[in-house]
Design a protein around this motif. Sequence first.
Motif, PDB file in Angstrom:
ATOM      1  N   ALA A  78       0.829  -1.206   0.000  1.00 28.65           N
ATOM      2  CA  ALA A  78       0.000   0.000   0.000  1.00 28.65           C
ATOM      3  C   ALA A  78       0.860   1.251   0.000  1.00 28.65           C
ATOM      4  O   ALA A  78       0.605   2.200  -0.745  1.00 28.65           O
ATOM      5  N   GLY A  79       1.887   1.259   0.837  1.00 36.29           N
ATOM      6  CA  GLY A  79       2.750   2.428   0.916  1.00 36.29           C
ATOM      7  C   GLY A  79       3.493   2.694  -0.376  1.00 36.29           C
ATOM      8  O   GLY A  79       3.570   3.834  -0.854  1.00 36.29           O
ATOM      9  N   THR A  80       4.029   1.636  -0.980  1.00 35.02           N
ATOM     10  CA  THR A  80       4.767   1.789  -2.234  1.00 35.02           C
ATOM     11  C   THR A  80       3.858   2.271  -3.349  1.00 35.02           C
ATOM     12  O   THR A  80       4.225   3.158  -4.133  1.00 35.02           O
ATOM     13  N   ALA A  81       2.648   1.696  -3.439  1.00 34.73           N
ATOM     14  CA  ALA A  81       1.696   2.130  -4.462  1.00 34.73           C
ATOM     15  C   ALA A  81       1.284   3.581  -4.249  1.00 34.73           C
ATOM     16  O   ALA A  81       1.129   4.348  -5.207  1.00 34.73           O
ATOM     17  N   GLY A  82       1.110   3.990  -2.982  1.00 35.88           N
ATOM     18  CA  GLY A  82       0.750   5.371  -2.688  1.00 35.88           C
ATOM     19  C   GLY A  82       1.821   6.351  -3.117  1.00 35.88           C
ATOM     20  O   GLY A  82       1.529   7.405  -3.695  1.00 35.88           O
ATOM     21  N   ILE A  83       3.082   5.991  -2.871  1.00 37.77           N
ATOM     22  CA  ILE A  83       4.191   6.863  -3.267  1.00 37.77           C
ATOM     23  C   ILE A  83       4.271   6.972  -4.786  1.00 37.77           C
ATOM     24  O   ILE A  83       4.415   8.070  -5.344  1.00 37.77           O
ATOM     25  N   ALA A  84       4.170   5.828  -5.471  1.00 38.97           N
ATOM     26  CA  ALA A  84       4.250   5.840  -6.937  1.00 38.97           C
ATOM     27  C   ALA A  84       3.092   6.618  -7.546  1.00 38.97           C
ATOM     28  O   ALA A  84       3.276   7.392  -8.500  1.00 38.97           O
ATOM     29  N   PHE A  85       1.888   6.430  -7.005  1.00 37.80           N
ATOM     30  CA  PHE A  85       0.726   7.184  -7.480  1.00 37.80           C
ATOM     31  C   PHE A  85       0.941   8.681  -7.310  1.00 37.80           C
ATOM     32  O   PHE A  85       0.653   9.471  -8.216  1.00 37.80           O
ATOM     33  N   ALA A  86       1.455   9.081  -6.155  1.00 40.29           N
ATOM     34  CA  ALA A  86       1.682  10.500  -5.875  1.00 40.29           C
ATOM     35  C   ALA A  86       2.653  11.116  -6.878  1.00 40.29           C
ATOM     36  O   ALA A  86       2.415  12.210  -7.407  1.00 40.29           O
ATOM     37  N   VAL A  87       3.735  10.412  -7.166  1.00 39.74           N
ATOM     38  CA  VAL A  87       4.747  10.928  -8.097  1.00 39.74           C
ATOM     39  C   VAL A  87       4.165  11.063  -9.500  1.00 39.74           C
ATOM     40  O   VAL A  87       4.350  12.092 -10.167  1.00 39.74           O
ATOM     41  N   LEU A  88       3.443  10.031  -9.958  1.00 35.71           N
ATOM     42  CA  LEU A  88       2.894  10.070 -11.312  1.00 35.71           C
ATOM     43  C   LEU A  88       1.802  11.120 -11.457  1.00 35.71           C
ATOM     44  O   LEU A  88       1.766  11.853 -12.451  1.00 35.71           O
ATOM     45  N   LEU A  89       0.898  11.206 -10.481  1.00 35.96           N
ATOM     46  CA  LEU A  89      -0.176  12.193 -10.580  1.00 35.96           C
ATOM     47  C   LEU A  89       0.378  13.611 -10.524  1.00 35.96           C
ATOM     48  O   LEU A  89      -0.055  14.481 -11.292  1.00 35.96           O
ATOM     49  N   ALA A  90       1.323  13.849  -9.633  1.00 37.59           N
ATOM     50  CA  ALA A  90       1.934  15.188  -9.550  1.00 37.59           C
ATOM     51  C   ALA A  90       2.624  15.542 -10.858  1.00 37.59           C
ATOM     52  O   ALA A  90       2.529  16.681 -11.338  1.00 37.59           O
ATOM     53  N   GLY A  91       3.299  14.572 -11.462  1.00 38.53           N
ATOM     54  CA  GLY A  91       3.965  14.820 -12.740  1.00 38.53           C
ATOM     55  C   GLY A  91       2.976  15.141 -13.842  1.00 38.53           C
ATOM     56  O   GLY A  91       3.183  16.078 -14.625  1.00 38.53           O
ATOM     57  N   ALA A 112      -3.837  11.846  10.524  1.00 37.27           N
ATOM     58  CA  ALA A 112      -5.283  11.864  10.301  1.00 37.27           C
ATOM     59  C   ALA A 112      -5.781  13.299  10.143  1.00 37.27           C
ATOM     60  O   ALA A 112      -6.607  13.581   9.260  1.00 37.27           O
ATOM     61  N   LEU A 113      -5.295  14.214  10.961  1.00 40.99           N
ATOM     62  CA  LEU A 113      -5.701  15.614  10.856  1.00 40.99           C
ATOM     63  C   LEU A 113      -5.272  16.216   9.525  1.00 40.99           C
ATOM     64  O   LEU A 113      -6.015  16.993   8.916  1.00 40.99           O
ATOM     65  N   PHE A 114      -4.075  15.848   9.071  1.00 39.47           N
ATOM     66  CA  PHE A 114      -3.615  16.322   7.763  1.00 39.47           C
ATOM     67  C   PHE A 114      -4.539  15.819   6.664  1.00 39.47           C
ATOM     68  O   PHE A 114      -4.830  16.529   5.698  1.00 39.47           O
ATOM     69  N   GLY A 115      -5.028  14.597   6.817  1.00 39.49           N
ATOM     70  CA  GLY A 115      -5.978  14.065   5.850  1.00 39.49           C
ATOM     71  C   GLY A 115      -7.275  14.858   5.830  1.00 39.49           C
ATOM     72  O   GLY A 115      -7.810  15.166   4.757  1.00 39.49           O
ATOM     73  N   TYR A 116      -7.776  15.213   7.006  1.00 42.66           N
ATOM     74  CA  TYR A 116      -9.012  16.000   7.058  1.00 42.66           C
ATOM     75  C   TYR A 116      -8.812  17.389   6.446  1.00 42.66           C
ATOM     76  O   TYR A 116      -9.695  17.902   5.748  1.00 42.66           O
ATOM     77  N   VAL A 117      -7.666  17.983   6.690  1.00 39.31           N
ATOM     78  CA  VAL A 117      -7.368  19.292   6.095  1.00 39.31           C
ATOM     79  C   VAL A 117      -7.271  19.170   4.582  1.00 39.31           C
ATOM     80  O   VAL A 117      -7.786  20.019   3.833  1.00 39.31           O
ATOM     81  N   THR A 118      -6.624  18.104   4.125  1.00 34.22           N
ATOM     82  CA  THR A 118      -6.518  17.861   2.683  1.00 34.22           C
ATOM     83  C   THR A 118      -7.900  17.742   2.052  1.00 34.22           C
ATOM     84  O   THR A 118      -8.172  18.341   1.002  1.00 34.22           O
ATOM     85  N   GLY A 119      -8.777  16.983   2.684  1.00 38.74           N
ATOM     86  CA  GLY A 119     -10.126  16.833   2.170  1.00 38.74           C
ATOM     87  C   GLY A 119     -10.875  18.150   2.110  1.00 38.74           C
ATOM     88  O   GLY A 119     -11.565  18.438   1.117  1.00 38.74           O
ATOM     89  N   PRO A 137      -1.659  14.552  -4.324  1.00 36.10           N
ATOM     90  CA  PRO A 137      -0.443  13.730  -4.372  1.00 36.10           C
ATOM     91  C   PRO A 137       0.482  13.953  -3.180  1.00 36.10           C
ATOM     92  O   PRO A 137       1.187  13.031  -2.756  1.00 36.10           O
ATOM     93  N   ALA A 138       0.475  15.175  -2.606  1.00 34.90           N
ATOM     94  CA  ALA A 138       1.276  15.418  -1.413  1.00 34.90           C
ATOM     95  C   ALA A 138       0.797  14.543  -0.258  1.00 34.90           C
ATOM     96  O   ALA A 138       1.597  13.935   0.470  1.00 34.90           O
ATOM     97  N   TRP A 139      -0.527  14.460  -0.100  1.00 36.09           N
ATOM     98  CA  TRP A 139      -1.099  13.606   0.955  1.00 36.09           C
ATOM     99  C   TRP A 139      -0.762  12.142   0.710  1.00 36.09           C
ATOM    100  O   TRP A 139      -0.352  11.426   1.630  1.00 36.09           O
ATOM    101  N   ALA A 140      -0.935  11.672  -0.532  1.00 35.17           N
ATOM    102  CA  ALA A 140      -0.649  10.273  -0.853  1.00 35.17           C
ATOM    103  C   ALA A 140       0.824   9.942  -0.624  1.00 35.17           C
ATOM    104  O   ALA A 140       1.158   8.846  -0.150  1.00 35.17           O
ATOM    105  N   LEU A 141       1.711  10.885  -0.946  1.00 38.28           N
ATOM    106  CA  LEU A 141       3.141  10.668  -0.735  1.00 38.28           C
ATOM    107  C   LEU A 141       3.455  10.527   0.744  1.00 38.28           C
ATOM    108  O   LEU A 141       4.201   9.618   1.153  1.00 38.28           O
ATOM    109  N   ILE A 142       2.894  11.404   1.565  1.00 38.01           N
ATOM    110  CA  ILE A 142       3.152  11.364   3.002  1.00 38.01           C
ATOM    111  C   ILE A 142       2.578  10.090   3.626  1.00 38.01           C
ATOM    112  O   ILE A 142       3.240   9.423   4.424  1.00 38.01           O
TER     113      ILE A 142
END
Length: 202
Positions: free
Chosen positions: A15-28, A161-168, A186-191
Amino acid sequence: MEESTTARLRTPRAAGTAGIAFAVLLAGAITLMRIAVPEGGSPDAQVDPDDRWAVRLALEIVPFAGILFLWFMGALRAHAGEAEDRFVSTVFLGSGIVFVATLFVAAGAAGTVLQEGTDTAFGRDYAYTILTTYAMRMAAVFVFATSSIGRRLGIFPRPLALFGYVTGLVLIVIGSGVPWSEMILPAWALIVGAYIVRSARR
């Protein structure tokens, strides 16, 4: 039994690896599109021939970003296991799938700016409307659900969790009105991905 336990131990890292890869690709992809096809440009403006490669590359990246997001979502759901709340998990699953679908629609609309003789302004405006008004708000629901599940199960610490709520909140309230604000996803997904990978190693 041993194979099942091993698979469960590997789930957080997946899950963590997929989240990081998703964040990089979406941001790009977002960066390439924002630079090559600025939002709110002149109605008659065409994509600069020197920037067409950026649009094509962004369109090639988006499907892989969507696949990795589904992997990220599936691995998180598997990690939660039987302890997940059925209501929240349904919102989690539904919003994630709708987010990917609208992301693909936005990418398809953005691709029309490369076609000669088409209304470039319509394709550009439609793509940004789908991305910022619909896709990012579905992403906000997903982030809320993920943060709630992570907090309830003790997977996420309170600050994450609070960062997630702020992101939302950012994605729902100001996502469609402030250019580049969608980059908080993507910043949230990366973190989150980095945190899960680090926790799995410990």
